[in-house]
Every structure is written in structure tokens, then in C-alpha cells.
Write a protein that holds these residues in place. Structure first.
Motif, PDB file in Angstrom:
ATOM      1  N   GLN A 149       0.829  -1.205   0.000  1.00  0.00           N
ATOM      2  CA  GLN A 149       0.000   0.000   0.000  1.00  0.00           C
ATOM      3  C   GLN A 149       0.863   1.255   0.000  1.00  0.00           C
ATOM      4  OE1 GLN A 149      -3.352   0.289  -0.370  1.00  0.00           O
ATOM      5  NE2 GLN A 149      -3.233  -1.916  -0.774  1.00  0.00           N
ATOM      6  N   CYS A 150       1.980   1.215   0.723  1.00  0.00           N
ATOM      7  CA  CYS A 150       2.914   2.347   0.710  1.00  0.00           C
ATOM      8  C   CYS A 150       3.402   2.621  -0.709  1.00  0.00           C
ATOM      9  CB  CYS A 150       4.109   2.071   1.622  1.00  0.00           C
ATOM     10  SG  CYS A 150       3.730   2.071   3.386  1.00  0.00           S
ATOM     11  N   ARG A 151       3.751   1.562  -1.425  1.00  0.00           N
ATOM     12  CA  ARG A 151       4.236   1.729  -2.792  1.00  0.00           C
ATOM     13  C   ARG A 151       3.207   2.447  -3.661  1.00  0.00           C
ATOM     14  NH1 ARG A 151       3.789  -0.012  -7.768  1.00  0.00           N
ATOM     15  NH2 ARG A 151       5.660  -0.165  -9.089  1.00  0.00           N
ATOM     16  N   LYS A 152       1.938   2.097  -3.505  1.00  0.00           N
ATOM     17  CA  LYS A 152       0.882   2.712  -4.306  1.00  0.00           C
ATOM     18  C   LYS A 152       0.740   4.200  -4.008  1.00  0.00           C
ATOM     19  CE  LYS A 152      -1.973  -1.467  -4.675  1.00  0.00           C
ATOM     20  NZ  LYS A 152      -3.279  -2.085  -4.340  1.00  0.00           N
ATOM     21  N   ARG A 153       1.147   4.631  -2.815  1.00  0.00           N
ATOM     22  CA  ARG A 153       0.965   6.028  -2.414  1.00  0.00           C
ATOM     23  C   ARG A 153       2.193   6.895  -2.698  1.00  0.00           C
ATOM     24  NH1 ARG A 153      -3.889   5.008  -3.132  1.00  0.00           N
ATOM     25  NH2 ARG A 153      -4.821   3.533  -1.645  1.00  0.00           N
ATOM     26  N   LEU A 154       3.214   6.308  -3.333  1.00  0.00           N
ATOM     27  CA  LEU A 154       4.400   7.085  -3.673  1.00  0.00           C
ATOM     28  C   LEU A 154       4.274   7.663  -5.078  1.00  0.00           C
ATOM     29  CD1 LEU A 154       7.241   4.774  -2.308  1.00  0.00           C
ATOM     30  CD2 LEU A 154       6.477   6.945  -1.334  1.00  0.00           C
ATOM     31  N   SER A 155       4.672   8.901  -5.228  1.00  0.00           N
ATOM     32  CA  SER A 155       4.714   9.525  -6.545  1.00  0.00           C
ATOM     33  C   SER A 155       5.920   9.003  -7.328  1.00  0.00           C
ATOM     34  CB  SER A 155       4.799  11.046  -6.396  1.00  0.00           C
ATOM     35  OG  SER A 155       5.963  11.399  -5.670  1.00  0.00           O
ATOM     36  N   ARG A 156       6.043   9.374  -8.569  1.00  0.00           N
ATOM     37  CA  ARG A 156       7.189   8.955  -9.370  1.00  0.00           C
ATOM     38  C   ARG A 156       8.478   9.457  -8.716  1.00  0.00           C
ATOM     39  NH1 ARG A 156       8.102  10.171 -15.850  1.00  0.00           N
ATOM     40  NH2 ARG A 156      10.068   9.006 -16.053  1.00  0.00           N
ATOM     41  N   GLY A 157       9.427   8.561  -8.497  1.00  0.00           N
ATOM     42  CA  GLY A 157      10.658   8.925  -7.801  1.00  0.00           C
ATOM     43  C   GLY A 157      10.514   8.942  -6.289  1.00  0.00           C
ATOM     44  N   GLY A 158       9.323   8.576  -5.782  1.00  0.00           N
ATOM     45  CA  GLY A 158       9.071   8.648  -4.348  1.00  0.00           C
ATOM     46  C   GLY A 158       9.827   7.593  -3.562  1.00  0.00           C
ATOM     47  N   LEU A 159      10.021   7.884  -2.280  1.00  0.00           N
ATOM     48  CA  LEU A 159      10.795   7.020  -1.394  1.00  0.00           C
ATOM     49  C   LEU A 159      10.000   6.671  -0.142  1.00  0.00           C
ATOM     50  CD1 LEU A 159      14.234   8.906  -1.453  1.00  0.00           C
ATOM     51  CD2 LEU A 159      13.514   6.997  -2.916  1.00  0.00           C
ATOM     52  N   LEU A 160      10.121   5.424   0.264  1.00  0.00           N
ATOM     53  CA  LEU A 160       9.622   4.970   1.561  1.00  0.00           C
ATOM     54  C   LEU A 160      10.818   4.918   2.510  1.00  0.00           C
ATOM     55  CD1 LEU A 160       7.636   3.641   3.560  1.00  0.00           C
ATOM     56  CD2 LEU A 160       8.144   1.448   2.453  1.00  0.00           C
ATOM     57  N   VAL A 161      10.722   5.616   3.631  1.00  0.00           N
ATOM     58  CA  VAL A 161      11.811   5.670   4.602  1.00  0.00           C
ATOM     59  C   VAL A 161      11.348   4.998   5.890  1.00  0.00           C
ATOM     60  CG1 VAL A 161      13.421   7.135   5.882  1.00  0.00           C
ATOM     61  CG2 VAL A 161      12.648   7.827   3.593  1.00  0.00           C
ATOM     62  N   MET A 162      12.114   3.985   6.319  1.00  0.00           N
ATOM     63  CA  MET A 162      11.833   3.262   7.557  1.00  0.00           C
ATOM     64  C   MET A 162      13.091   3.301   8.416  1.00  0.00           C
ATOM     65  SD  MET A 162      10.344  -0.140   5.644  1.00  0.00           S
ATOM     66  CE  MET A 162       9.648  -0.925   7.083  1.00  0.00           C
ATOM     67  N   ASP A 163      12.920   3.278   9.721  1.00  0.00           N
ATOM     68  CA  ASP A 163      14.067   3.057  10.585  1.00  0.00           C
ATOM     69  C   ASP A 163      13.899   1.703  11.271  1.00  0.00           C
ATOM     70  OD1 ASP A 163      12.061   3.744  12.341  1.00  0.00           O
ATOM     71  OD2 ASP A 163      13.111   5.432  13.243  1.00  0.00           O
ATOM     72  N   CYS A 164      14.990   1.166  11.741  1.00  0.00           N
ATOM     73  CA  CYS A 164      14.965  -0.137  12.394  1.00  0.00           C
ATOM     74  C   CYS A 164      16.060  -0.174  13.447  1.00  0.00           C
ATOM     75  CB  CYS A 164      15.137  -1.269  11.380  1.00  0.00           C
ATOM     76  SG  CYS A 164      16.572  -1.096  10.302  1.00  0.00           S
ATOM     77  N   TYR A 165      15.938  -1.119  14.359  1.00  0.00           N
ATOM     78  CA  TYR A 165      16.941  -1.250  15.404  1.00  0.00           C
ATOM     79  C   TYR A 165      17.254  -2.712  15.646  1.00  0.00           C
ATOM     80  CZ  TYR A 165      13.579  -2.667  19.096  1.00  0.00           C
ATOM     81  OH  TYR A 165      12.653  -3.340  19.862  1.00  0.00           O
ATOM     82  N   GLY A 166      18.405  -2.959  16.241  1.00  0.00           N
ATOM     83  CA  GLY A 166      18.804  -4.328  16.529  1.00  0.00           C
ATOM     84  C   GLY A 166      20.108  -4.353  17.303  1.00  0.00           C
ATOM     85  N   GLY A 167      20.795  -5.466  17.232  1.00  0.00           N
ATOM     86  CA  GLY A 167      22.003  -5.685  18.015  1.00  0.00           C
ATOM     87  C   GLY A 167      21.759  -6.739  19.073  1.00  0.00           C
ATOM     88  N   SER A 168      22.830  -7.235  19.664  1.00  0.00           N
ATOM     89  CA  SER A 168      22.699  -8.339  20.613  1.00  0.00           C
ATOM     90  C   SER A 168      21.811  -7.981  21.797  1.00  0.00           C
ATOM     91  CB  SER A 168      24.086  -8.771  21.098  1.00  0.00           C
ATOM     92  OG  SER A 168      24.781  -7.688  21.707  1.00  0.00           O
ATOM     93  N   GLN A 169      21.860  -6.727  22.267  1.00  0.00           N
ATOM     94  CA  GLN A 169      21.038  -6.362  23.419  1.00  0.00           C
ATOM     95  C   GLN A 169      19.569  -6.166  23.059  1.00  0.00           C
ATOM     96  OE1 GLN A 169      22.369  -3.300  26.006  1.00  0.00           O
ATOM     97  NE2 GLN A 169      24.162  -4.443  26.693  1.00  0.00           N
ATOM     98  N   ALA A 170      19.260  -6.039  21.777  1.00  0.00           N
ATOM     99  CA  ALA A 170      17.859  -5.918  21.370  1.00  0.00           C
ATOM    100  C   ALA A 170      17.092  -7.208  21.651  1.00  0.00           C
ATOM    101  CB  ALA A 170      17.758  -5.561  19.893  1.00  0.00           C
ATOM    102  N   HIS A 171      17.818  -8.311  21.823  1.00  0.00           N
ATOM    103  CA  HIS A 171      17.197  -9.605  22.086  1.00  0.00           C
ATOM    104  C   HIS A 171      17.249  -9.974  23.569  1.00  0.00           C
ATOM    105  CE1 HIS A 171      17.142 -10.355  17.734  1.00  0.00           C
ATOM    106  NE2 HIS A 171      18.325  -9.781  17.734  1.00  0.00           N
ATOM    107  N   ALA A 172      17.603  -9.023  24.399  1.00  0.00           N
ATOM    108  CA  ALA A 172      17.724  -9.272  25.835  1.00  0.00           C
ATOM    109  C   ALA A 172      16.607  -8.570  26.592  1.00  0.00           C
ATOM    110  CB  ALA A 172      19.083  -8.792  26.341  1.00  0.00           C
ATOM    111  N   GLU A 173      16.297  -9.072  27.772  1.00  0.00           N
ATOM    112  CA  GLU A 173      15.309  -8.432  28.640  1.00  0.00           C
ATOM    113  C   GLU A 173      16.074  -7.545  29.618  1.00  0.00           C
ATOM    114  OE1 GLU A 173      13.052 -11.698  30.194  1.00  0.00           O
ATOM    115  OE2 GLU A 173      11.996 -12.031  28.286  1.00  0.00           O
ATOM    116  N   VAL A 174      16.262  -6.290  29.210  1.00  0.00           N
ATOM    117  CA  VAL A 174      17.092  -5.337  29.958  1.00  0.00           C
ATOM    118  C   VAL A 174      16.376  -3.997  30.035  1.00  0.00           C
ATOM    119  CG1 VAL A 174      19.254  -6.451  29.283  1.00  0.00           C
ATOM    120  CG2 VAL A 174      18.315  -4.609  27.859  1.00  0.00           C
TER     121      VAL A 174
END
Length: 293
Positions: free
Chosen positions: A163-188
Motif C-alpha cells: 500500500q505504501c508503494r501505491k501512495r508514492l509519486s514517481r521517484g518517491g521514497l519509503l523511509v523506515m528506521d529499524c533497530y537491533g544488536g545483541s542487546q535488542a534480544h535481551a530483557e534489559v
């Protein structure tokens, strides 16, 4: 589906994740749980709309040789990014989409009302499901602050991205951020002292079989009071390869990972994100994924 407010996780020593500096001290009454607004504390703790908009401008201009003009901010929460977008240039227009009427009302008062009349005419807040809402086409569609993680099944994630793709104009970009790393899998949990309060990021539960996580934000105050579970996030922790595969299956032509550089003095992130196909196996990291229509 409830759209969670945006945030950035913070992890312990040796991490790559950027640390937001403590706010400059100001003369104001002592903060307490009773006299504080959790949404304001959240903005003070983790949001950086100026940096986000600067990043949008940069990556769009690199591909299109012009600056973007239209933005859709999904899971917009406080709409701080949309407000910064219309402040940036007179020709910019933004639409913020969220399901929660309470946060949209707060955004209208706190983010939109202080804008000039001309700027207010170029920003619109829409209550709706980001999978179904149709609010036009956009140069930038931002799915920030990991909020797309509410989609726990791959089929749901791909449907949203299509659905995001359908809402982008010509040349449009979808920008997402993400996180991770060894501590992302820990209960801290991690505490961070800011201007008159302490921000607490609490990774309460992680299921390695499903990838499901439950995270909380708490706030603590000098008088000993506490705002417990001010925000709670029930998510799936998606990896970068999983997200890029989903983007490809959703029909987006190419995705690029922008990896954060390292401050070599202390090993933390330096806030500069550049295209890369190789990351570091550090305890905590934040990255952007930019996908092209």
C-alpha cells in the motif's frame, strides 16, 4: 491496530546506538509524575524531527536531483515530523496518519496550532488505518520509530508495504528506521537522565521463537514519583534482511540501508548515516532503510 507513539531504544555500554544528549537545563517548576504530560516527556526524550527531515531531503535529492515537497507520516503520533516538514520550506505539504484520536487531538494543539496560518494550511492530520487510508501520492512516505513493528505476521507487513508503494509519486521514497544488536534480544532496561526527569527504556519480554517483544517506557522524577508504563509496545522485532525481503515482495524496486557511523572516542553512534552493505555486530544499532518506488 493501535499506532504506538514513536521512540528510539537506548542500550547499554559499548553500543552503537546514538545517545540523545541531555536537554539544556531551564528554569521551570520541579517535574513530578502528577504535573507532567507523558507525550511531552516522550518528545523531549527521543524525538528528533529536524534530523529526520534533513535526512529525507538528502536521500531524495541524491536520487531525484531536487528536493521533495510532499510527506506522509504514518503512525504520526505527535506529528512533530509533519510540523517540521511544513516549517522547512514554503512549498512543503504534509499528511499525518494515526488511529488514535486522542494523540491526534494532542498533535493538533501542540504541533499544528503553533504554526503560522500559511503553514497550517499545508498540514493535515488524518485518523485512519495506514493500510487502508488514501490521502494522495507523496514524495516521501515515512514509517518511522519502528511503529510498523505492530505487524507481527509477514503477510500483514507486506500488505502494508505494498500500500505504501501505491501512495508514492514517481521517484518517491519509503523511509523506515529499524533497530537491533545483541542487546535488542535481551530483557534489559536503561535509565537516561534528562532535564528534570529520567527516561527508562524497559525491554520487558522477548520471545526468540516468534521474535515478539514487549517494551515499555517509564518516567521517573526527582521527588520519587514515577510514571510507570507511560508507553507500551507489543511488537515483532524485524531484522534488516527480513524487512528488505518484504519490501521487494511488496514491489518496491530497490532498498538501501543507511548505517550509522561510529564515534571512535566512545564507540557510540555519531548520528551520520551512509549507504552500506556491511554493518557492525555491536550491542545496539539504529539504521534507516530507504526503498524506491
Amino acid at each position: 491496530m493501535v499506532a504506538p507513539p514513536s521512540h528510539r531504544p537506548e542500550t547499554g555500554g559499548g553500543t552503537k546506538s546514538s545517545k540523545r544528549p541531555a536537554s539544556r537545563q531551564t528554569k521551570r517548576p520541579l517535574r513530578t509524575a502528577k504535573n507532567s504530560d507523558r507525550r511531552e516527556l516522550y518528545e523531549l526524550s527521543v524525538q528528533e524531527p529536524t534530523s529526520e527531515v534533513t535526512f529525507f531531503d538528502r536521500v531524495y535529492r541524491e536520487r531525484n536531483r531536487r528536493l521533495p515537497r510532499t510527506l506522509r507520516e504514518d503512525f504520526c503520533g505527535s506529528a512533530a515530523v509533519s510540523a517540521e516538514w511544513v516549517r522547512r520550506r514554503p512549498g512543503n505539504a504534509a499528511v499525518g496518519v494515526d488511529l488514535d484520536p486522542a494523540i491526534l487531538a494532542w498533535a493538533a494543539e501542540r504541533a499544528v496550532a503553533p504554526l503560522t496560518p500559511a503553514q497550517q494550511r499545508r498540514i493535515r492530520l488524518v485518523r485512519g488505518n495506514v493500510v487502508r487510508v488514501n490521502a494522495g501520492e507523496f514524495d516521501i512516505l515515512a514509517a518511522l520509530n519502528f511503529s510498523y513493528s505492530v505487524f507481527k505476521a509477514r503477510k500483514e507487513l507486506v500488505s502494508y508495504l505494498a500500500q505504501c508503494r501505491k501512495r508514492l509519486s514517481r521517484g518517491g521514497l519509503l523511509v523506515m528506521d529499524c533497530y537491533g544488536g545483541s542487546q535488542a534480544h535481551a530483557e534489559v532496561r536503561e535509565d537516561r537522565i534528562l532535564d528534570g526527569f529520567t527516561y527508562v527504556w524497559d525491554q520487558s519480554r522477548y520471545n526468540p521463537i516468534t521474535g515478539h517483544v514487549v517494551n515499555h517506557i517509564h518516567f521517573e522524577f526527582p521527588d520519587g514519583s514515577r510514571m510507570n508504563r507511560a508507553f507500551t509496545y507489543d511488537w515483532r522485532l524485524w531484522s534488516i534482511p527480513e524487512l528488505r525481503d518484504a519490501l521487494a515482495d511488496a514491489g518496491l524496486s530497490r532498498s538501501t540501508v543507511y548505517w550509522e557511523g561510529t564515534n571512535h572516542r566512545d564507540g557510540t553512534g555519531n548520528g551520520k548515516f551512509d549507504p552500506s552493505e556491511r554493518g557492525e555486530a555491536c550491542e545496539g544499532w539504529i539504521a534507516y532503510i530507504v526503498a524506491e518506488r
